[in-house]
Design a protein around this motif. Structure first.
Motif, PDB file in Angstrom:
ATOM      1  N   ASP A 170      10.155  -6.212   6.639  1.00  0.00           N
ATOM      2  CA  ASP A 170      10.299  -5.080   5.726  1.00  0.00           C
ATOM      3  C   ASP A 170       9.002  -4.283   5.611  1.00  0.00           C
ATOM      4  O   ASP A 170       9.011  -3.152   5.121  1.00  0.00           O
ATOM      5  CB  ASP A 170      10.713  -5.566   4.337  1.00  0.00           C
ATOM      6  CG  ASP A 170      12.094  -6.188   4.328  1.00  0.00           C
ATOM      7  OD1 ASP A 170      12.980  -5.671   5.035  1.00  0.00           O
ATOM      8  OD2 ASP A 170      12.294  -7.199   3.616  1.00  0.00           O
ATOM      9  N   PHE A 171       7.888  -4.884   6.073  1.00  0.00           N
ATOM     10  CA  PHE A 171       6.585  -4.252   5.940  1.00  0.00           C
ATOM     11  C   PHE A 171       5.919  -3.944   7.274  1.00  0.00           C
ATOM     12  O   PHE A 171       5.211  -2.944   7.396  1.00  0.00           O
ATOM     13  CB  PHE A 171       5.651  -5.150   5.124  1.00  0.00           C
ATOM     14  CG  PHE A 171       6.098  -5.372   3.713  1.00  0.00           C
ATOM     15  CD1 PHE A 171       5.702  -4.518   2.697  1.00  0.00           C
ATOM     16  CD2 PHE A 171       6.938  -6.433   3.391  1.00  0.00           C
ATOM     17  CE1 PHE A 171       6.119  -4.719   1.387  1.00  0.00           C
ATOM     18  CE2 PHE A 171       7.361  -6.642   2.093  1.00  0.00           C
ATOM     19  CZ  PHE A 171       6.955  -5.783   1.095  1.00  0.00           C
ATOM     20  N   THR A 172       6.112  -4.803   8.264  1.00  0.00           N
ATOM     21  CA  THR A 172       5.380  -4.652   9.521  1.00  0.00           C
ATOM     22  C   THR A 172       6.089  -5.377  10.651  1.00  0.00           C
ATOM     23  O   THR A 172       6.868  -6.311  10.406  1.00  0.00           O
ATOM     24  CB  THR A 172       3.949  -5.218   9.379  1.00  0.00           C
ATOM     25  OG1 THR A 172       3.235  -5.041  10.599  1.00  0.00           O
ATOM     26  CG2 THR A 172       3.969  -6.687   9.007  1.00  0.00           C
ATOM     27  N   THR A 173       5.791  -4.949  11.869  1.00  0.00           N
ATOM     28  CA  THR A 173       6.302  -5.652  13.050  1.00  0.00           C
ATOM     29  C   THR A 173       5.298  -6.697  13.541  1.00  0.00           C
ATOM     30  O   THR A 173       5.608  -7.462  14.447  1.00  0.00           O
ATOM     31  CB  THR A 173       6.582  -4.657  14.188  1.00  0.00           C
ATOM     32  OG1 THR A 173       5.378  -3.942  14.496  1.00  0.00           O
ATOM     33  CG2 THR A 173       7.666  -3.663  13.786  1.00  0.00           C
ATOM     34  N   LEU A 174       4.107  -6.713  12.945  1.00  0.00           N
ATOM     35  CA  LEU A 174       3.075  -7.649  13.366  1.00  0.00           C
ATOM     36  C   LEU A 174       3.343  -9.034  12.790  1.00  0.00           C
ATOM     37  O   LEU A 174       3.765  -9.167  11.633  1.00  0.00           O
ATOM     38  CB  LEU A 174       1.697  -7.172  12.909  1.00  0.00           C
ATOM     39  CG  LEU A 174       1.201  -5.850  13.493  1.00  0.00           C
ATOM     40  CD1 LEU A 174      -0.102  -5.449  12.833  1.00  0.00           C
ATOM     41  CD2 LEU A 174       1.024  -5.983  15.005  1.00  0.00           C
ATOM     42  N   ARG A 175       3.090 -10.051  13.580  1.00  0.00           N
ATOM     43  CA  ARG A 175       3.247 -11.430  13.150  1.00  0.00           C
ATOM     44  C   ARG A 175       1.876 -12.109  13.061  1.00  0.00           C
ATOM     45  O   ARG A 175       1.021 -11.900  13.910  1.00  0.00           O
ATOM     46  CB  ARG A 175       4.127 -12.196  14.136  1.00  0.00           C
ATOM     47  CG  ARG A 175       5.595 -11.849  14.036  1.00  0.00           C
ATOM     48  CD  ARG A 175       6.186 -12.438  12.779  1.00  0.00           C
ATOM     49  NE  ARG A 175       7.610 -12.186  12.651  1.00  0.00           N
ATOM     50  CZ  ARG A 175       8.350 -12.626  11.647  1.00  0.00           C
ATOM     51  NH1 ARG A 175       7.792 -13.344  10.678  1.00  0.00           N
ATOM     52  NH2 ARG A 175       9.632 -12.353  11.586  1.00  0.00           N
ATOM     53  N   VAL A 201       3.310   6.706  -9.917  1.00  0.00           N
ATOM     54  CA  VAL A 201       4.358   6.628  -8.898  1.00  0.00           C
ATOM     55  C   VAL A 201       4.959   8.009  -8.658  1.00  0.00           C
ATOM     56  O   VAL A 201       5.303   8.361  -7.528  1.00  0.00           O
ATOM     57  CB  VAL A 201       5.438   5.608  -9.312  1.00  0.00           C
ATOM     58  CG1 VAL A 201       6.682   5.749  -8.436  1.00  0.00           C
ATOM     59  CG2 VAL A 201       4.880   4.189  -9.213  1.00  0.00           C
ATOM     60  N   ALA A 202       5.067   8.816  -9.706  1.00  0.00           N
ATOM     61  CA  ALA A 202       5.632  10.161  -9.554  1.00  0.00           C
ATOM     62  C   ALA A 202       4.846  10.995  -8.551  1.00  0.00           C
ATOM     63  O   ALA A 202       5.416  11.837  -7.848  1.00  0.00           O
ATOM     64  CB  ALA A 202       5.672  10.866 -10.914  1.00  0.00           C
ATOM     65  N   GLU A 203       3.533  10.764  -8.462  1.00  0.00           N
ATOM     66  CA  GLU A 203       2.721  11.503  -7.495  1.00  0.00           C
ATOM     67  C   GLU A 203       2.810  10.877  -6.105  1.00  0.00           C
ATOM     68  O   GLU A 203       2.765  11.579  -5.092  1.00  0.00           O
ATOM     69  CB  GLU A 203       1.275  11.560  -7.977  1.00  0.00           C
ATOM     70  CG  GLU A 203       1.115  12.363  -9.263  1.00  0.00           C
ATOM     71  CD  GLU A 203      -0.319  12.472  -9.730  1.00  0.00           C
ATOM     72  OE1 GLU A 203      -1.241  12.323  -8.898  1.00  0.00           O
ATOM     73  OE2 GLU A 203      -0.525  12.705 -10.942  1.00  0.00           O
ATOM     74  N   LEU A 204       2.951   9.563  -6.048  1.00  0.00           N
ATOM     75  CA  LEU A 204       3.082   8.906  -4.753  1.00  0.00           C
ATOM     76  C   LEU A 204       4.376   9.293  -4.038  1.00  0.00           C
ATOM     77  O   LEU A 204       4.417   9.378  -2.809  1.00  0.00           O
ATOM     78  CB  LEU A 204       3.034   7.385  -4.926  1.00  0.00           C
ATOM     79  CG  LEU A 204       1.673   6.804  -5.337  1.00  0.00           C
ATOM     80  CD1 LEU A 204       1.825   5.349  -5.745  1.00  0.00           C
ATOM     81  CD2 LEU A 204       0.667   6.931  -4.195  1.00  0.00           C
ATOM     82  N   VAL A 248       2.176  -0.932   2.587  1.00  0.00           N
ATOM     83  CA  VAL A 248       2.790  -1.737   1.525  1.00  0.00           C
ATOM     84  C   VAL A 248       3.382  -0.838   0.451  1.00  0.00           C
ATOM     85  O   VAL A 248       4.506  -1.049  -0.009  1.00  0.00           O
ATOM     86  CB  VAL A 248       1.756  -2.706   0.923  1.00  0.00           C
ATOM     87  CG1 VAL A 248       2.327  -3.409  -0.315  1.00  0.00           C
ATOM     88  CG2 VAL A 248       1.324  -3.743   1.953  1.00  0.00           C
ATOM     89  N   ILE A 249       2.629   0.187   0.052  1.00  0.00           N
ATOM     90  CA  ILE A 249       3.147   1.110  -0.967  1.00  0.00           C
ATOM     91  C   ILE A 249       4.431   1.766  -0.502  1.00  0.00           C
ATOM     92  O   ILE A 249       5.418   1.843  -1.245  1.00  0.00           O
ATOM     93  CB  ILE A 249       2.090   2.179  -1.315  1.00  0.00           C
ATOM     94  CG1 ILE A 249       0.882   1.545  -2.016  1.00  0.00           C
ATOM     95  CG2 ILE A 249       2.703   3.261  -2.206  1.00  0.00           C
ATOM     96  CD1 ILE A 249      -0.263   2.511  -2.245  1.00  0.00           C
ATOM     97  N   SER A 250       4.450   2.252   0.733  1.00  0.00           N
ATOM     98  CA  SER A 250       5.631   2.933   1.264  1.00  0.00           C
ATOM     99  C   SER A 250       6.852   2.018   1.238  1.00  0.00           C
ATOM    100  O   SER A 250       7.946   2.432   0.828  1.00  0.00           O
ATOM    101  CB  SER A 250       5.348   3.409   2.688  1.00  0.00           C
ATOM    102  OG  SER A 250       6.461   4.080   3.229  1.00  0.00           O
TER     103      SER A 250
END
Length: 227
Positions: free
Chosen positions: A26-31, A152-155, A189-191
């Motif tokens: 859900d965050f990355t393709t890296l293991r 969060v509204a600005e992000l 992570v934020i995204s």
């Protein structure tokens, strides 16, 4: 970790439920490597200055640092042998970096371990509710130049979302918020969390913005206090 503490704001759902079942994918393709990575934790701390308006605590590394110079990040760092678990590492580091009172934050869950190849850190993001916000500031100006609470509204504002390309060719989502360019691991992570919370709004990626090779300039705000 509390299952669902009293007084938890409603905006935590569906984020909390989805985060508790999140996978690395859900965050990355890296293991992470089977061995050799260094354990670390970061504190993903969400609070609210006004009811119903969540924000996220971040810091900006000093421009003089050898690694990650000028880069916004979550509070956090490498695990110490004395740390009980990932949450203890994240809270200790946040206290050392920005003066966070560990008792002011309620740890809700940990996210999957995420690998950062450039530093070989295996990072556990610790998701927490800042139930008793208080003023924070840089306790180590040589390491932390700036501390901020990003609404969060600005992000999620499409006008603040871009993609950046590192000189290595690596492409990352990014946010331009309150004079900071948030990119890399932190932005990723934020995204993902914005998507899990269903807060994200449609946005047009547009052309890639190339990151500068030189360290990013940061404001001289070592005496600031963020509340």
């Amino acid at each position: 970790m509390s299952e669902r503490p009293d007084g938890l704001p409603g905006w935590w759902e569906p984020l909390l439920t989805r985060a508790r079942s999140a996978r690395t994918e859900d965050f990355t393709t890296l293991r992470a490597p089977a061995s050799g990575g260094r354990a670390a934790s970061v504190l993903v701390l969400l609070g609210e200055d006004r009811p119903g308006e969540p924000d996220l605590l971040v810091l900006q590394r000093a421009a003089t640092m050898r690694n990650h110079a000028g880069q916004p990040a979550f509070p956090g760092g490498a695990a110490d042998p004395e740390d009980r678990d990932a949450a203890a590492t994240a809270l200790r580091e946040a206290n050392e970096e920005v003066g966070l009172d560990p008792a002011s934050a309620t740890v809700l869950t940990t996210l999957p371990e995420l690998y950062i190849p450039v530093s070989r850190f295996v990072v556990t993001p610790v998701l927490a509710w800042w139930h008793a916000p208080h003023p924070v500031h840089s306790r180590e100006p040589a390491e932390v130049a700036h501390v901020a609470r990003l609404p969060v509204a600005e992000l999620v504002d499409p006008a603040n979302r871009i993609r950046v390309r590192h000189p290595s060719g690596w492409v990352s989502p990014a946010f331009q918020v309150r004079g900071m360019l948030v990119w890399g691991f932190t932005a990723g992570v934020i995204s993902a969390l914005l998507d899990m919370a269903r807060w994200a709004r449609p946005w047009e990626p547009g052309p890639l913005v190339n990151l500068p090779d030189a360290p990013v300039t940061v404001p001289d705000t070592s005496d600031e206090v963020v509340s």
